[in-house]
Write a protein that holds these residues in place. Structure first.
Motif, mmCIF file in Angstrom:
data_model
loop_
_atom_site.group_PDB
_atom_site.id
_atom_site.type_symbol
_atom_site.label_atom_id
_atom_site.label_comp_id
_atom_site.label_asym_id
_atom_site.label_seq_id
_atom_site.Cartn_x
_atom_site.Cartn_y
_atom_site.Cartn_z
ATOM 1 N N ASP A 85 0.863 -1.188 0.000
ATOM 2 C CA ASP A 85 0.000 0.000 0.000
ATOM 3 C C ASP A 85 0.891 1.228 0.000
ATOM 4 N N LEU A 86 0.814 2.016 -1.044
ATOM 5 C CA LEU A 86 1.585 3.258 -1.077
ATOM 6 C C LEU A 86 1.144 4.172 0.066
ATOM 7 N N PRO A 87 2.025 5.021 0.584
ATOM 8 C CA PRO A 87 1.628 5.949 1.656
ATOM 9 C C PRO A 87 0.390 6.746 1.265
ATOM 10 N N GLY A 88 -0.567 6.825 2.192
ATOM 11 C CA GLY A 88 -1.822 7.521 1.933
ATOM 12 C C GLY A 88 -2.945 6.619 1.488
ATOM 13 N N PHE A 89 -2.655 5.306 1.281
ATOM 14 C CA PHE A 89 -3.660 4.380 0.778
ATOM 15 C C PHE A 89 -3.651 3.090 1.603
ATOM 16 N N GLN A 91 0.846 14.618 2.236
ATOM 17 C CA GLN A 91 0.828 15.465 1.051
ATOM 18 C C GLN A 91 2.049 15.140 0.193
ATOM 19 N N TYR A 92 2.051 13.948 -0.384
ATOM 20 C CA TYR A 92 3.185 13.466 -1.150
ATOM 21 C C TYR A 92 2.875 13.464 -2.636
ATOM 22 N N ALA A 93 3.907 13.689 -3.413
ATOM 23 C CA ALA A 93 3.821 13.546 -4.859
ATOM 24 C C ALA A 93 4.419 12.207 -5.256
ATOM 25 N N ALA A 94 4.438 11.914 -6.552
ATOM 26 C CA ALA A 94 4.945 10.624 -7.037
ATOM 27 C C ALA A 94 6.409 10.420 -6.663
ATOM 28 N N GLN A 95 7.166 11.489 -6.559
ATOM 29 C CA GLN A 95 8.574 11.372 -6.203
ATOM 30 C C GLN A 95 8.741 10.778 -4.806
#
Length: 450
Positions: free
Chosen positions: A187-191, A254-258
């Motif tokens: 699970d990516l961060p935030g999901f 509040q992360y972007a793809a990077q």
């Protein structure tokens, strides 16, 4: 005395009460009381004027009592006012419950027990991996990872897209593991079950309201008369110098793809997964692409499942609208209707309910919105495909051409930009599912290559 003076004098005379009128009827005749006749004439004139004014005030132009007309005109207005007032208050209360109660502190144990059995089983089969994300100030984040199959076999790493999670690949993981493949999904961060918020520390004065709150907290802690007691004991007034107040609160990630690619890289390093066969779905493409460009030696192959950098299968607009996101994620039927309309017509209700729970718990909806807003709209797919670090990586595309004409055109565009990739169509919609072609292609890659 002229007419105006007489009229004013008449208006200044107070009306007689019923008792006064009775006394007036018992008065002696005019010849017995000199001057009583003039008083009686004056009184009669006053009564005549009063009765004329009363008649005019009590009748309208149609001869109907004006009081009845007034009541008939004002009663509906009063009713409509209270009806509108009650309706507005009810609407505000409903919105408050949806936006505050649903987003407020949660009972994690009760929330976990309310999850569908499949979702709880998926959680127990995984574990948390700690990663450090950030360019300057590192933030510690817990990332959920589930892996099955022999550790010494070929590793297939599954990366989900926007609004989804590793739960989307639960059946894929089990089937790949049964075929002797080491399957890993995160699970990516935030999901999903990963952290969706972090603790923020803020030093601020808080303005006038903050200063008043500081005084209130001092009174609450020391008592209402603590200043007076200090004056009596020491003879001096206490001086309190308020410093900027340090506040701590949990805020949605509040992360972007990077930053998401950093978490992917650290999970691979922590579990010693590389080299891997990378499988990305939906908008997870951008996160996987960034990691591939930086770590080409750790990539055996790339499989894109209906993957487009900026065209998520789960629409983000419904999560952004206040109240709408809460309604959809809290009611399984709404969630099911949305996923069947946008992702897969064969979506089960239990699956939709599970994804709704993952979106609404622990700031999941807000984190999804923040991460979706930070998607890199300038990501150049062609430049990435032409990079030297990517050119030699075997690649295949699995695309649902039967979903819609627009989606078929999107697939044609992806295939044109990635001419070296093997393009395979399927009819399973835009959601990771038990696609026979998917498993066949994975086995073909692992055992025979492209």
């Amino acid at each position: 005395m002229d007419e105006n003076d007489r009229q004013s004098e008449i208006s200044e005379i107070e009306p007689l009460s019923p008792s006064e009128q009775q006394c007036d009827d018992t008065k002696p005749d005019d010849h017995q009381n000199p001057g009583s006749k003039s008083e009686e004439n004056l009184r009669n004139r006053r009564r005549h004027i009063s009765s004329s004014n009363g008649a005019n005030a009590s009748e309208n132009g149609d001869g109907n009592p004006s009081m009845e007309v007034k009541n008939e005109g004002t009663s509906p207005n009063v009713f409509m006012f209270w009806a509108c007032f009650v309706g507005i208050v009810s609407l505000i209360t409903l919105m408050f419950l949806l936006t505050s109660s649903f987003a407020g502190p949660e009972n994690e144990k009760a929330e976990f027990l309310s999850m569908p059995p499949d979702l709880r089983s998926h959680y127990f089969k995984g574990k948390m991996v700690k990663v450090q994300i950030g360019a300057e100030e590192k933030q510690s984040i817990q990332v959920f990872v589930r892996q099955e199959g022999p550790r010494d076999a070929e590793t297939v790493l599954l990366v989900h897209g926007f609004g989804a999670s590793s739960f989307s690949f639960r059946e894929v993981i089990s089937i790949l593991a049964s075929k002797g493949i080491h399957a890993v999904a995160l699970d990516l961060p935030g999901f999903g079950f990963s952290d969706k918020s972090n603790l923020q520390t803020d030093r601020r004065w808080g303005g006038l309201i903050g200063r008043v709150k500081d005084v209130y907290l001092d009174i609450k802690e020391k008592g209402l008369f603590w200043g007076f007691d200090q004056l009596v004991e020491t003879g001096e007034m206490p001086y309190v110098q308020y410093e900027p107040r340090v506040t701590k609160s949990y805020q949605a990630l509040q992360y972007a793809a990077q930053e998401l690619s950093q978490s992917l890289e650290q999970v691979i390093d922590s579990l010693s997964l590389g080299p891997v066969h990378l499988v990305v779905h939906d908008t997870g493409f951008e996160t996987g692409a960034i990691w591939v460009a930086s770590n080409p030696s750790l990539v055996r192959s790339i499989t894109l499942i209906d993957a487009a950098p900026h065209n998520p299968s789960v629409p983000s607009w419904f999560l952004k609208v206040p109240g709408v996101g809460e309604l959809v994620t809290h009611f399984p039927l709404l969630q099911l209707g949305l996923l069947r309309m946008c992702c897969s017509k064969s979506m089960d209700r239990s699956v939709a309910e599970a994804h709704g729970i993952l979106l609404r718990t622990k700031n999941g909806r807000r984190a999804s919105v923040e991460i979706g807003n930070r998607a890199n709209a300038s990501f150049d797919l062609k430049a990435w495909a032409d990079a030297d670090s990517v050119k030699e990586v075997p690649m295949q595309i699995l695309w649902g051409n039967d979903w819609s004409k627009d989606w078929k055109r999107e697939g044609d565009h992806i295939a044109k930009v990635l001419p070296r990739a093997v393009f395979v169509s399927h009819s399973g919609g835009r959601w990771p599912q038990m696609l026979k072609k998917f498993y066949c292609r994975i086995e073909l890659i692992l055992y025979e290559g492209f």
